[in-house]
Design a protein around this motif. Structure first.
Motif, mmCIF file in Angstrom:
data_model
loop_
_atom_site.group_PDB
_atom_site.id
_atom_site.type_symbol
_atom_site.label_atom_id
_atom_site.label_comp_id
_atom_site.label_asym_id
_atom_site.label_seq_id
_atom_site.Cartn_x
_atom_site.Cartn_y
_atom_site.Cartn_z
ATOM 1 N N THR A 27 -8.228 -2.458 -10.444
ATOM 2 C CA THR A 27 -8.148 -1.258 -11.284
ATOM 3 C C THR A 27 -9.374 -1.067 -12.163
ATOM 4 O O THR A 27 -9.378 -0.185 -13.021
ATOM 5 C CB THR A 27 -6.891 -1.321 -12.164
ATOM 6 O OG1 THR A 27 -6.904 -2.540 -12.929
ATOM 7 C CG2 THR A 27 -5.635 -1.275 -11.316
ATOM 8 N N SER A 30 -10.742 2.511 -13.144
ATOM 9 C CA SER A 30 -9.682 3.512 -13.127
ATOM 10 C C SER A 30 -9.677 4.309 -14.425
ATOM 11 O O SER A 30 -10.107 3.822 -15.475
ATOM 12 C CB SER A 30 -8.327 2.824 -12.928
ATOM 13 O OG SER A 30 -7.265 3.729 -13.125
ATOM 14 N N ASN A 78 -4.911 3.953 -9.514
ATOM 15 C CA ASN A 78 -6.279 4.459 -9.404
ATOM 16 C C ASN A 78 -6.325 5.942 -9.070
ATOM 17 O O ASN A 78 -7.329 6.613 -9.317
ATOM 18 C CB ASN A 78 -7.041 3.673 -8.331
ATOM 19 C CG ASN A 78 -7.340 2.253 -8.773
ATOM 20 O OD1 ASN A 78 -7.380 1.963 -9.962
ATOM 21 N ND2 ASN A 78 -7.532 1.358 -7.811
#
Length: 418
Positions: A27, A30, A78
């Motif tokens: 992540t 993100s 995401n």
């Protein structure tokens, strides 16, 4: 979407510590910041058999977690775009907090944020929520120089709401499974005689009075479920709008017809409504119209009428997307309403689609309550003519002599009775 969330080995279990590191790695970059220790730090508790990562419930077992589930959760996270200017207030509120939307969920993220004593500084010391480092997104605004208000981006609020809802669904399913196993064991240990079919013995009675009578639970257990007619009844189903008893039903049927509430006036129209309004519509319509009030008004309780409007009446409006087998409905149907059935002139149903590529929370239609009720009556006459023939204001002779006290509604004819 991050490529890291789609690559790598996904066919085995990994330790919680490894999953923590993988979650942070996948992540990175993100829009939604994530926290380390998502699977090992409070409020996550792997001992319960699951943890929350973003909007997904990830199963755990003996200190391990499927790598594929972590990657899927990261891929979903995401894909979320966050507009940090589009904010929603999350606290503090001066009024006493109302009941949690999902009482069965340990997450309760609003309470964790809004009720934290000590002000924003204390809140910022709290742990992650569903693996999300919400502290980086929390906006502290000051009003009148002294009053603090706390805000989060709308996309993050929706994400946390989805996590709380997913956790509640899992909790209910687990609880229902445990209850059914316990009852099955009890039946094996102490087999009872054959249950008898239900023949309207409780028709027209008020649930509030009947549920307080001694021996009611034992009496209910002596009937077969009035819907499936095979399993023993375990609960006494009743109409929440009019208060009348419908019939004794089994736990499975009672759970199946329960609205999937996101909020008090907002429900998710899941695939189970296909059975309620299509394959087994006749049985369920007959069951719902065991309520004297619904039968006399030729309608359904507002949550069921709203679900029917979204699932059936607005079906042609739902967008579709191409798949290998043709085109399939897109996203997840959702319906909300303003007002209630006692003020039909101001009651408005809003049907929308969540998680649709054409635009999240896309509004499909807004239908007035009276229009929805009229459409339902027309559909009822075509789908279940025997149920429709037994309904209507001309059937008031079956009403009990003493009505349930309600606030009169003078906005429409004959509605003040209910």
């Amino acid at each position: 979407m991050s490529e890291r969330a789609e690559s790598g080995r996904t066919d085995g279990l990994i330790t919680l510590a490894a999953a923590d590191a993988l979650w942070v790695e996948l992540t990175t970059g993100s829009d939604v910041p994530t926290a380390s220790g998502a699977l090992t730090r409070s409020p996550a508790c792997a001992g319960t058999g699951y943890v929350l990562l973003g909007s997904r419930v990830v199963t755990t077992a003996r200190g391990s977690v499927p790598e594929a589930e972590v990657r899927r959760a990261a891929a979903v996270l995401n894909a979320v775009a966050v507009d940090r200017r589009d904010l929603v207030r999350v606290g503090p509120f001066h009024a006493a907090p109302g009941p949690e939307r999902e009482e069965g969920t340990p997450l309760r993220w609003r309470r964790r944020i809004a009720e934290e004593p000590g002000g924003p500084e204390a809140v910022r010391d709290a742990h992650h929520l569903a693996g999300i480092d919400w502290r980086q997104l929390l906006v502290d605004q000051t009003r009148d120089g002294t009053r603090h208000t706390w805000w989060l981006p709308r996309a993050v609020v929706r994400l946390l709401d989805a996590a709380e809802h997913a956790e509640a669904v899992r909790t209910r399913r687990t609880s229902a499974a445990v209850t059914e196993q316990t009852r099955a064991a009890d039946r094996r240990a102490d087999p009872a005689g054959p249950v008898r079919p239900y023949n309207k013995e409780l028709e027209g009675q008020l649930y509030s009075a009947l549920s307080r009578k001694p021996g009611t639970a034992r009496k209910v257990a002596g009937w077969a479920c009035a819907v499936c007619r095979t399993a023993p009844a375990t609960v006494l189903d009743h109409c929440h709008e009019h208060g009348y008893v419908r019939a004794p039903v089994c736990q499975s049927c009672n759970t199946q017809e329960r609205p999937d509430h996101l909020y008090d006036n907002d429900i998710r129209v899941a695939n189970r409504y296909t059975r309620l309004f299509e394959s087994a519509a006749d049985a369920w319509l007959h069951h719902w119209h065991r309520c004297t009030g619904c039968r006399a008004r030729t309608t359904l309780p507002l949550p069921h009428l709203a679900a029917w409007t979204a699932h059936t009446a607005c079906r042609p409006l739902r967008p579709t997307h191409p798949t290998a087998g043709g085109r399939e409905p897109c996203g997840v149907l959702r319906v909300s309403w303003t007002g209630n059935q006692n003020t039909p002139r101001s009651c408005l149903l809003t049907v929308s689609v969540d998680f649709c590529p054409a635009g999240e929370h896309r509004v499909l239609a807004q239908v007035a309550y009276r229009e929805a009720a009229d459409r339902f009556r027309t559909w009822l006459a075509e789908t279940a003519p025997t149920v429709a023939a037994a309904a209507g204001p001309s059937r008031l002779e079956t009403l009990p002599t003493r009505f349930r006290p309600v606030v009169a509604d003078t906005s429409g004819g004959d509605l003040e009775l209910f």
